[in-house]
Design an enzyme around this catalytic site. Structure first.
Site, mmCIF file in Angstrom:
data_model
loop_
_atom_site.group_PDB
_atom_site.id
_atom_site.type_symbol
_atom_site.label_atom_id
_atom_site.label_comp_id
_atom_site.label_asym_id
_atom_site.label_seq_id
_atom_site.Cartn_x
_atom_site.Cartn_y
_atom_site.Cartn_z
ATOM 1 N N ASP A 1 0.849 -1.194 0.000
ATOM 2 C CA ASP A 1 0.000 0.000 0.000
ATOM 3 C C ASP A 1 0.887 1.246 0.000
ATOM 4 O O ASP A 1 1.817 1.368 0.821
ATOM 5 C CB ASP A 1 -0.903 -0.009 1.239
ATOM 6 C CG ASP A 1 -1.884 1.152 1.232
ATOM 7 O OD1 ASP A 1 -2.994 0.985 0.703
ATOM 8 O OD2 ASP A 1 -1.531 2.224 1.761
ATOM 9 N N ILE A 2 0.614 2.166 -0.919
ATOM 10 C CA ILE A 2 1.392 3.406 -0.999
ATOM 11 C C ILE A 2 1.055 4.284 0.199
ATOM 12 O O ILE A 2 -0.122 4.533 0.483
ATOM 13 C CB ILE A 2 1.094 4.159 -2.316
ATOM 14 C CG1 ILE A 2 1.422 3.274 -3.520
ATOM 15 C CG2 ILE A 2 1.902 5.459 -2.390
ATOM 16 C CD1 ILE A 2 0.992 3.853 -4.850
ATOM 17 N N GLU B 1 -4.748 2.379 -4.128
ATOM 18 C CA GLU B 1 -3.281 2.387 -4.106
ATOM 19 C C GLU B 1 -2.715 1.088 -3.566
ATOM 20 O O GLU B 1 -1.570 1.027 -3.132
ATOM 21 C CB GLU B 1 -2.775 3.568 -3.262
ATOM 22 C CG GLU B 1 -3.132 3.514 -1.789
ATOM 23 C CD GLU B 1 -4.486 4.113 -1.443
ATOM 24 O OE1 GLU B 1 -4.655 4.503 -0.278
ATOM 25 O OE2 GLU B 1 -5.366 4.195 -2.331
#
Length: 381
Positions: A251-252, A294
């Site tokens: 996950d960004i 994301e």
């Protein structure tokens, strides 16, 4: 005055015997000729049957791998050829990239040659308008047969066109110098080239449809549906072959802030580059997919926990260590958090769907720990 004496009676049987022998000899010659013609007819019938069988095989091919396998194996047997190669033009490299994303290992086909442009064949474009038959000449034809150590003595180069566009060349070779001669008729091999060109176009279009249906349109990596499908396949394969697999949930970090600061275009730029950097650290056999927003998921085949951590750390460093160039607003920094889990051969015995759900759930929990621990890190569960 000398009287006319009749010929001795024993001369007539001699003449009759001679005529009979001559007739028998003629008959034997005719019989030999008929046998030869009959043998030729049987041979041509067998050749025709083999070619019809080959045509059915390639027309019925449902995938790129199946079609190419048939071209290289069945065609060589059907036409009694020593070498067969295939050149395909892929000007942007997108066909090779798509096949790679669909887990088609092009190393399986050493005699399948991808080129960007016709000039790489070292021949003028006019030479590729019709089949070329004759003796092999290294200067003219080495590009067509570059994958073979032993070069053919005679060759047939068959251009393949679709809708007026040259898509490639089918290249046939024999170690016999008299197999392909310049004065030979080309109707049959032109028909062969046309059939293969149509079949190629068909399977490539089918693969593109599959690719579109299983690919995230923004990042060009697999979508969630494809990852879930591959995970079931890999769990079953790992069970049969008794090896471990790993699952990462990525996950960004602070992605909403990137969107707020640099706009949605900036956010899209980061998503695409993150996907690329993750993919660069993976093998062809691994699977990367965007799960939404994301978030990404990676499945690593035949990978234990120690090796999976190393891959995850490489991914994390590649993202944190280099700026992201944005198309509209300069550069930005980004980091990623990674949750990781594995399953080994001793615990891979439950229903595959249950195992897949459990892998994703455990990787998601590890990701949650990475987020709570300060982000930009790898955690295992």
């Amino acid at each position: 005055m000398e009287s006319m004496m009749p010929a001795p009676l024993d001369e007539e049987p001699d003449q009759a015997q001679s005529a009979l022998l001559e007739l028998q000899s003629e008959n034997q010659a005719l019989r030999a000729r008929l046998d030869s013609l009959l043998e030729l007819a049987h041979r041509n019938q067998n050749i025709m049957a083999r070619h019809q069988s080959f045509d059915l095989k390639i027309i019925g091919a449902n995938s790129f791998r199946e079609l190419i396998t048939n071209i290289f194996s069945a065609l060589a047997v059907t036409s009694e050829l020593d070498v067969v190669s295939l050149v395909l033009f892929d000007k942007l490299g997108d066909l090779q990239q798509m096949l790679s994303d669909l887990k088609i290992d092009l190393n399986e086909f050493p005699h399948l040659i991808f080129l960007r442009h016709e000039v790489e064949l070292s021949q003028p474009e006019t030479a590729l308008r019709k089949p070329q038959l004759g003796l092999y000449q290294s200067l003219a034809y080495s590009s067509y047969f570059s994958s073979f150590n032993k070069k053919p003595a005679s060759i047939a180069i068959i251009p393949m066109r679709r809708q007026g566009r040259l898509i490639g060349c089918l290249n046939l070779g024999s170690f016999k110098a008299d197999r392909f001669q310049p004065n030979m008729a080309t109707d049959f091999i032109e028909r062969l080239g046309s059939i293969i060109a149509i079949c190629l176009e068909n399977v490539i279009n089918n693969e593109r449809l599959t690719y579109i249906g299983l690919t995230d349109p923004l990042t060009n990596v697999s979508n969630r549906r494809y990852v879930e499908q591959r995970m079931l396949e890999e769990i079953a394969r790992a069970r049969r072959q008794r090896y471990s697999i790993a699952c990462m949930y990525l996950d960004i970090d602070f992605f909403k802030q990137i969107n707020d600061r640099y706009g949605h275009q900036g956010g899209d730029d980061v998503l695409k580059e993150v996907a690329k950097r993750i993919k660069d650290e993976l093998r062809l056999s691994d699977t990367l997919g965007r799960f939404g927003g994301e978030e990404f998921v990676v499945v690593l085949v035949n990978t234990n926990l120690h090796d999976a951590i190393q891959v995850a750390e490489r991914i994390r460093k590649s993202i944190a260590g280099n700026e992201f160039v944005l198309s509209e607003s300069g550069t930005c920094q980004a980091t990623i958090s990674i949750g990781l889990t594995t399953i080994d051969e001793n615990s891979n015995y439950d229903d595959a769907s249950s195992i897949a759900r459990d892998l994703v759930l455990r990787a998601d929990r590890a990701l949650y720990q990475a987020k709570n621990g300060g982000r930009n890190q790898v955690r295992c569960f």
